[in-house]
Scaffold this active site. Structure first.
Site, PDB file in Angstrom:
ATOM      1  N   CYS A  72     -46.683  -4.396   8.257  1.00  0.00           N
ATOM      2  CA  CYS A  72     -47.250  -3.053   8.194  1.00  0.00           C
ATOM      3  C   CYS A  72     -48.705  -3.140   8.592  1.00  0.00           C
ATOM      4  CB  CYS A  72     -47.190  -2.504   6.767  1.00  0.00           C
ATOM      5  SG  CYS A  72     -45.516  -2.244   6.173  1.00  0.00           S
ATOM      6  N   ASN A 108     -49.948  -3.743   2.956  1.00  0.00           N
ATOM      7  CA  ASN A 108     -49.224  -4.558   3.925  1.00  0.00           C
ATOM      8  C   ASN A 108     -48.811  -5.817   3.185  1.00  0.00           C
ATOM      9  OD1 ASN A 108     -50.298  -6.777   6.572  1.00  0.00           O
ATOM     10  ND2 ASN A 108     -48.275  -5.996   6.173  1.00  0.00           N
ATOM     11  N   GLY A 109     -47.534  -6.141   3.233  1.00  0.00           N
ATOM     12  CA  GLY A 109     -47.065  -7.341   2.553  1.00  0.00           C
ATOM     13  C   GLY A 109     -45.661  -7.155   2.047  1.00  0.00           C
ATOM     14  N   GLY A 131     -46.192  -1.722  12.974  1.00  0.00           N
ATOM     15  CA  GLY A 131     -45.062  -1.011  12.394  1.00  0.00           C
ATOM     16  C   GLY A 131     -44.807   0.277  13.134  1.00  0.00           C
ATOM     17  N   TYR A 175     -47.375 -14.418  16.959  1.00  0.00           N
ATOM     18  CA  TYR A 175     -46.691 -13.270  17.527  1.00  0.00           C
ATOM     19  C   TYR A 175     -47.237 -11.911  17.107  1.00  0.00           C
ATOM     20  CZ  TYR A 175     -43.168  -9.658  18.124  1.00  0.00           C
ATOM     21  OH  TYR A 175     -42.550  -8.498  18.443  1.00  0.00           O
TER      22      TYR A 175
HETATM   23  P1  AMP Z   1     -34.620 -13.195  19.368  1.00  0.00           P
HETATM   24  O1  AMP Z   1     -34.170 -12.498  20.598  1.00  0.00           O
HETATM   25  O2  AMP Z   1     -33.896 -12.727  18.123  1.00  0.00           O
HETATM   26  O3  AMP Z   1     -34.617 -14.694  19.499  1.00  0.00           O
HETATM   27  O4  AMP Z   1     -36.128 -12.738  19.099  1.00  0.00           O
HETATM   28  C1  AMP Z   1     -37.172 -13.405  19.685  1.00  0.00           C
HETATM   29  C2  AMP Z   1     -38.150 -12.463  20.304  1.00  0.00           C
HETATM   30  O5  AMP Z   1     -38.516 -11.404  19.425  1.00  0.00           O
HETATM   31  C3  AMP Z   1     -39.409 -13.239  20.646  1.00  0.00           C
HETATM   32  O6  AMP Z   1     -39.519 -13.270  22.032  1.00  0.00           O
HETATM   33  C4  AMP Z   1     -40.543 -12.486  19.992  1.00  0.00           C
HETATM   34  O7  AMP Z   1     -41.385 -11.964  20.986  1.00  0.00           O
HETATM   35  C5  AMP Z   1     -39.918 -11.378  19.180  1.00  0.00           C
HETATM   36  N1  AMP Z   1     -40.091 -11.573  17.715  1.00  0.00           N
HETATM   37  C6  AMP Z   1     -40.194 -12.695  17.023  1.00  0.00           C
HETATM   38  N2  AMP Z   1     -40.284 -12.460  15.696  1.00  0.00           N
HETATM   39  C7  AMP Z   1     -40.260 -11.138  15.536  1.00  0.00           C
HETATM   40  C8  AMP Z   1     -40.317 -10.262  14.409  1.00  0.00           C
HETATM   41  N3  AMP Z   1     -40.398 -10.720  13.171  1.00  0.00           N
HETATM   42  N4  AMP Z   1     -40.236  -8.953  14.649  1.00  0.00           N
HETATM   43  C9  AMP Z   1     -40.124  -8.473  15.877  1.00  0.00           C
HETATM   44  N5  AMP Z   1     -40.064  -9.231  16.987  1.00  0.00           N
HETATM   45  C10 AMP Z   1     -40.114 -10.557  16.841  1.00  0.00           C
END
Ligand code: AMP
Length: 487
Positions: free
Chosen positions: A2, A100-101, A28, A252
């Site tokens: 968040c 946030n948390g 978010g 990220y």
């Molecule tokens: P996946 O396709 O499930 O392997 O998701 C990996 C991709 O989602 C990565 O390329 C990241 O850019 C993005 N990503 C990683 N962690 C998160 C997260 N917690 N929430 C949203 N996007 C994420």
């Protein structure tokens, strides 16, 4: 996941809060809310992006020099409108709050509040629990002659009872605004100033947008209170030997133009690329070109290119108008959306050995689709380098990765993942490389729980399992088409 902001200004603060939330939108996209205070609270919250939730008529109504705002990505609760923040209570003061948390003992605290203190909650949002504990404690320790000391005692009670991560901003009606950060400092929170206006925000980028000077981070375990005369009170109530900011913010989550706990996110990503480049050198690969997966991995790809002495090119183009694939409820939808989102520039791909750099692999959907796209565009070979180590453990602190089943690396070896995603080589960052890259000279303590399974708040196994179970339940609710109304 968040974003929060709180401002005490000289005029109606809603405009600045709105702008600040736009700068924090990446934290978010599920709901947004603002509460302001003049002689009474004015609240507006709704589902969706900031610019969809707030219309001119709402902004005009949100009067007052004090205000807080929130953008949400749910990790507890059903993600319905009831859970959208901020929240407020009316006793012993008018108190508004957003955070946030993620509170890891949420269900236990909710029961205590309901059974022992007869507090009836209106949502499944964890900030409502923090707010009510704060309210109960403030009533108990109230000293009207010294409000700050009462706030100190109330925050101490929050630290005693509430486990997990929480960076909180709030309003005490007629008296001022406040902020505190959990003792381990897991989630970011900054403090800014412009003339005699004060602000708190999840990321420094919000201060840049509003032309505030970034004063400093709120310290882990610290309470800051700006009283109605703009006098600043602060006290560090808990000083842990080590604090543990979330390392995934740098990998990220945060914007690259933010600085969190003294570390520039962009610089951290450049260094992640340097460390990853060193890992690539150990492998028997000779790429013709380095290609980042836009946008997060771009900085790291520049550094990998420098270390490998191979050109870095834009070979994948992102369609900005596709919603985030990660939050799509079903695997099928996620796959289709990745293809809609990314398209290769064929001239950069054809007949070349490509080293793709991405920030992380969770389920492996994105990686598999990208490799397939590049092979279809006639890449000779596709290697994939990831700026963080394998994600294996659920995040209980607010990054949306709360169930073990989601992690491809929990189930399979790196060799097997390489095979599943169809890459000719898969190279991960090491945990040592990750910590060295992000911390640089400045620090080596971070929350690395999603990579190592070491949780700084010493959460019990059964508690993690309970959070996982609840998360699966709430995600299924989304799949069945949970409610989506605004107020
Ligand atoms: P996946 O396709 O499930 O392997 O998701 C990996 C991709 O989602 C990565 O390329 C990241 O850019 C993005 N990503 C990683 N962690 C998160 C997260 N917690 N929430 C949203 N996007 C994420």
């Amino acid at each position: 996941m968040c974003g929060v902001i709180g401002i005490y200004g000289n005029d109606d603060v809603v405009y600045e809060i709105y702008e600040g939330l736009i700068a924090l939108q990446h934290r978010g996209q599920d709901s947004a809310g603002i509460i302001t205070y003049d002689e009474m609270f004015h609240l507006k919250k709704g589902m969706g992006l900031v610019n969809n939730v707030f219309k001119e008529k709402n902004i005009i109504r949100l009067k007052g020099k004090m205000g807080i705002g929130h953008v949400r990505y749910p990790t507890i609760g059903f993600g319905s409108i009831e859970d959208a923040q901020p929240f407020y209570i009316n006793y012993p003061f008018g108190i508004a709050m957003a955070h946030n948390g993620n509170v890891t003992n949420y269900y236990q605290l909710r029961e205590i509040l309901e059974k022992k203190f007869y507090r009836k909650l209106t949502s499944y949002s964890d900030v409502e629990v923090i707010l009510n504990i704060f309210g109960v404690a403030l009533e108990k320790y109230l000293n009207k002659k010294n409000l700050f000391s009462s706030l100190v005692s109330a925050t101490r009670e929050v630290f005693k009872w509430v486990k997990g991560s929480y960076s909180v901003v709030g309003i005490i009606a007629d008296y001022g605004i406040f902020a505190f950060r959990d003792p381990y400092g897991i989630k970011p929170l900054g403090f800014g100033k412009k003339n005699d206006n004060y602000a708190f925000a999840s990321e420094s980028v919000a201060f840049d947008m509003l032309d505030y000077r970034f004063v400093r981070d709120v310290y882990p375990g610290e309470l800051i209170f700006i009283d109605k005369d703009k006098k600043v009170y602060s006290k560090r109530l808990r000083k842990q030997k080590h604090t543990y900011p979330c390392i995934f913010e740098y990998v990220y989550f945060a914007r690259p133009d933010s600085v969190i706990d003294g570390i520039g996110v962009y610089e951290a990503r450049l260094r992640l690329g340097e460390e990853l480049g060193k890992e690539c050198l150990k492998e028997d690969i000779k790429p013709d070109v380095i290609i980042p997966v836009p946008d997060t991995a771009r900085a790291a790809a520049f550094s990998v290119s420098k270390i490998l002495k191979v050109d870095c090119k834009e070979g994948l183009i992102k369609n900005r108008y596709i919603p985030r694939t990660f939050i799509m409820p079903t695997q099928r939808e996620r796959e289709i959306k990745v293809r809609q989102k990314l398209n290769p520039i064929k001239s950069e791909i054809e007949n070349k050995k490509i080293l793709v750099v991405d920030d992380s692999i969770v389920r492996g959907t994105t990686s598999r689709e990208i490799v397939a796209l590049l092979k279809k565009a006639k890449a000779k070979e596709v290697y994939l380098a990831i700026t963080c180590p394998p994600l294996r453990f659920p995040c209980v602190y607010g990054i949306d990765m709360m169930t073990r089943g989601e992690f491809i690396a929990k189930k399979y070896s790196i060799k097997k993942i390489q095979e599943i995603i169809g890459a000719d080589k898969l190279i991960y960052q090491t945990i040592e490389g990750l910590i060295k890259a992000v911390g640089g000279e400045k620090r080596n303590n971070f929350c690395t729980a999603c990579f190592t399974g070491i949780y700084p708040t010493k959460i019990k196994k059964e508690e993690i399992e309970k959070l996982e179970k609840e998360r699966i339940k709430t995600k299924n609710y989304f799949i069945k088409g949970g409610e989506d109304e605004g107020v």
